[in-house]
Design a protein around this motif. Structure first.
Motif, PDB file in Angstrom:
ATOM      1  N   CYS A 134      46.442  39.248  43.495  1.00 41.56           N
ATOM      2  CA  CYS A 134      46.229  40.705  43.489  1.00 41.56           C
ATOM      3  C   CYS A 134      45.731  41.228  42.145  1.00 41.56           C
ATOM      4  N   LEU A 135      45.902  40.456  41.096  1.00 40.83           N
ATOM      5  CA  LEU A 135      45.499  40.882  39.751  1.00 40.83           C
ATOM      6  C   LEU A 135      44.587  39.821  39.133  1.00 40.83           C
ATOM      7  N   PRO A 136      43.456  39.526  39.778  1.00 39.53           N
ATOM      8  CA  PRO A 136      42.615  38.403  39.349  1.00 39.53           C
ATOM      9  C   PRO A 136      41.912  38.615  38.005  1.00 39.53           C
ATOM     10  N   LYS A 190      52.058  36.201  29.861  1.00 44.88           N
ATOM     11  CA  LYS A 190      51.762  36.820  28.557  1.00 44.88           C
ATOM     12  C   LYS A 190      50.523  37.711  28.667  1.00 44.88           C
ATOM     13  N   GLY A 191      49.536  37.272  29.449  1.00 45.16           N
ATOM     14  CA  GLY A 191      48.358  38.102  29.693  1.00 45.16           C
ATOM     15  C   GLY A 191      48.723  39.400  30.383  1.00 45.16           C
ATOM     16  N   LEU A 192      49.617  39.354  31.362  1.00 48.66           N
ATOM     17  CA  LEU A 192      50.100  40.575  32.023  1.00 48.66           C
ATOM     18  C   LEU A 192      50.791  41.486  31.015  1.00 48.66           C
ATOM     19  N   GLN A 193      51.583  40.888  30.140  1.00 43.57           N
ATOM     20  CA  GLN A 193      52.328  41.677  29.157  1.00 43.57           C
ATOM     21  C   GLN A 193      51.409  42.380  28.162  1.00 43.57           C
ATOM     22  N   ASN A 194      50.182  41.897  28.026  1.00 48.56           N
ATOM     23  CA  ASN A 194      49.221  42.520  27.105  1.00 48.56           C
ATOM     24  C   ASN A 194      48.456  43.683  27.723  1.00 48.56           C
ATOM     25  N   VAL A 195      48.697  43.976  28.987  1.00 42.35           N
ATOM     26  CA  VAL A 195      48.052  45.102  29.670  1.00 42.35           C
ATOM     27  C   VAL A 195      49.119  46.173  29.892  1.00 42.35           C
ATOM     28  N   ASP A 196      48.928  47.342  29.281  1.00 47.15           N
ATOM     29  CA  ASP A 196      49.962  48.377  29.317  1.00 47.15           C
ATOM     30  C   ASP A 196      50.532  48.609  30.709  1.00 47.15           C
ATOM     31  N   ASP A 197      49.687  48.795  31.702  1.00 49.23           N
ATOM     32  CA  ASP A 197      50.157  49.113  33.053  1.00 49.23           C
ATOM     33  C   ASP A 197      50.789  47.920  33.764  1.00 49.23           C
ATOM     34  N   LEU A 198      50.662  46.732  33.209  1.00 52.01           N
ATOM     35  CA  LEU A 198      51.175  45.529  33.861  1.00 52.01           C
ATOM     36  C   LEU A 198      52.272  44.838  33.050  1.00 52.01           C
ATOM     37  N   ALA A 199      52.615  45.396  31.901  1.00 49.56           N
ATOM     38  CA  ALA A 199      53.562  44.738  30.995  1.00 49.56           C
ATOM     39  C   ALA A 199      54.917  44.493  31.652  1.00 49.56           C
ATOM     40  N   ILE A 200      55.415  45.454  32.426  1.00 46.00           N
ATOM     41  CA  ILE A 200      56.719  45.281  33.066  1.00 46.00           C
ATOM     42  C   ILE A 200      56.661  44.157  34.096  1.00 46.00           C
ATOM     43  N   ILE A 201      55.532  44.046  34.791  1.00 43.62           N
ATOM     44  CA  ILE A 201      55.367  42.950  35.753  1.00 43.62           C
ATOM     45  C   ILE A 201      55.399  41.617  35.004  1.00 43.62           C
ATOM     46  N   GLY A 202      54.697  41.552  33.888  1.00 44.93           N
ATOM     47  CA  GLY A 202      54.689  40.327  33.078  1.00 44.93           C
ATOM     48  C   GLY A 202      56.072  39.967  32.563  1.00 44.93           C
ATOM     49  N   ASN A 210      56.949  45.022  44.577  1.00 47.62           N
ATOM     50  CA  ASN A 210      56.851  46.487  44.667  1.00 47.62           C
ATOM     51  C   ASN A 210      55.993  47.069  43.560  1.00 47.62           C
ATOM     52  N   ASP A 211      56.129  46.544  42.348  1.00 45.49           N
ATOM     53  CA  ASP A 211      55.323  47.029  41.222  1.00 45.49           C
ATOM     54  C   ASP A 211      53.837  46.778  41.451  1.00 45.49           C
ATOM     55  N   ILE A 212      53.495  45.625  41.975  1.00 48.84           N
ATOM     56  CA  ILE A 212      52.088  45.315  42.249  1.00 48.84           C
ATOM     57  C   ILE A 212      51.547  46.258  43.316  1.00 48.84           C
ATOM     58  N   LYS A 213      52.314  46.464  44.376  1.00 52.89           N
ATOM     59  CA  LYS A 213      51.877  47.380  45.442  1.00 52.89           C
ATOM     60  C   LYS A 213      51.659  48.782  44.898  1.00 52.89           C
ATOM     61  N   CYS A 214      52.557  49.267  44.049  1.00 53.68           N
ATOM     62  CA  CYS A 214      52.387  50.592  43.434  1.00 53.68           C
ATOM     63  C   CYS A 214      51.164  50.628  42.534  1.00 53.68           C
ATOM     64  N   PHE A 215      50.987  49.599  41.724  1.00 49.73           N
ATOM     65  CA  PHE A 215      49.837  49.526  40.822  1.00 49.73           C
ATOM     66  C   PHE A 215      48.537  49.578  41.615  1.00 49.73           C
ATOM     67  N   LEU A 216      48.449  48.783  42.661  1.00 48.86           N
ATOM     68  CA  LEU A 216      47.226  48.754  43.465  1.00 48.86           C
ATOM     69  C   LEU A 216      47.016  50.065  44.223  1.00 48.86           C
ATOM     70  N   SER A 217      48.086  50.665  44.713  1.00 44.24           N
ATOM     71  CA  SER A 217      48.011  51.925  45.430  1.00 44.24           C
ATOM     72  C   SER A 217      47.485  53.050  44.534  1.00 44.24           C
ATOM     73  N   GLU A 218      47.961  53.062  43.294  1.00 45.22           N
ATOM     74  CA  GLU A 218      47.518  54.075  42.328  1.00 45.22           C
ATOM     75  C   GLU A 218      46.033  53.951  42.020  1.00 45.22           C
ATOM     76  N   ARG A 219      45.483  52.786  42.221  1.00 41.90           N
ATOM     77  CA  ARG A 219      44.065  52.538  41.950  1.00 41.90           C
ATOM     78  C   ARG A 219      43.233  52.529  43.219  1.00 41.90           C
ATOM     79  N   GLY A 220      43.852  52.896  44.330  1.00 39.98           N
ATOM     80  CA  GLY A 220      43.126  52.985  45.595  1.00 39.98           C
ATOM     81  C   GLY A 220      42.730  51.648  46.170  1.00 39.98           C
ATOM     82  N   LYS A 221      43.485  50.612  45.864  1.00 40.58           N
ATOM     83  CA  LYS A 221      43.164  49.263  46.373  1.00 40.58           C
ATOM     84  C   LYS A 221      44.122  48.863  47.465  1.00 40.58           C
TER      85      LYS A 221
END
Length: 122
Positions: free
Chosen positions: A43-45, A61-73, A111-122
């Motif tokens: 989902c986050l390619p 670690k790559g996820l943690q370097n993206v502000d909106d994805l840091a908690i997922i990382g 749940n975090d991924i689903k919310c992230f994708l939903s917020e971006r219309g994906k």
């Protein structure tokens, strides 16, 4: 034929239902990790690996370097640590509470991924 991360989720849920001893707790926890990891990868390619570590650590670690994805990382890192304990540290106790923690982290990541994708219309 192959499988998808959804298949891993189904398998982890089935293992959870039959988890009646430590070996099954460990197996289910491992599957919860691989479900979450492959869901993230699918989902986050566009997430770029970060650091000179193994493939799993460089990904979270790559996820943690993206502000909106840091908690997922961060959650994936914690789940990875549980998976490593389940798979490799057999002399240490792995209890039903460890399995519950793995499931809770996996659910939060999903749940975090689903919310992230939903917020971006994906």
């Amino acid at each position: 034929m192959g499988i998808s991360f959804k298949d891993l989720d189904d398998e982890s849920q089935e293992l959870l239902q039959s988890a009646s001893n430590e070996a099954r707790f460990r197996t289910a926890a491992s599957k919860f990790y691989y479900f979450a990891y492959h869901m993230c990868r699918t989902c986050l390619p566009d997430v770029k690996a970060s650091g000179n570590y193994g493939m799993h650590k460089t990904f979270y670690k790559g996820l943690q370097n993206v502000d909106d994805l840091a908690i997922i990382g961060s959650r994936l890192e914690k789940l990875h640590a549980l998976r490593v304990n389940a798979d490799y540290h057999l002399k240490e106790i792995f209890s039903s509470s460890h399995l519950k923690r793995a499931k809770d982290l996996s659910d939060s990541i999903s749940n975090d991924i689903k919310c992230f994708l939903s917020e971006r219309g994906k």
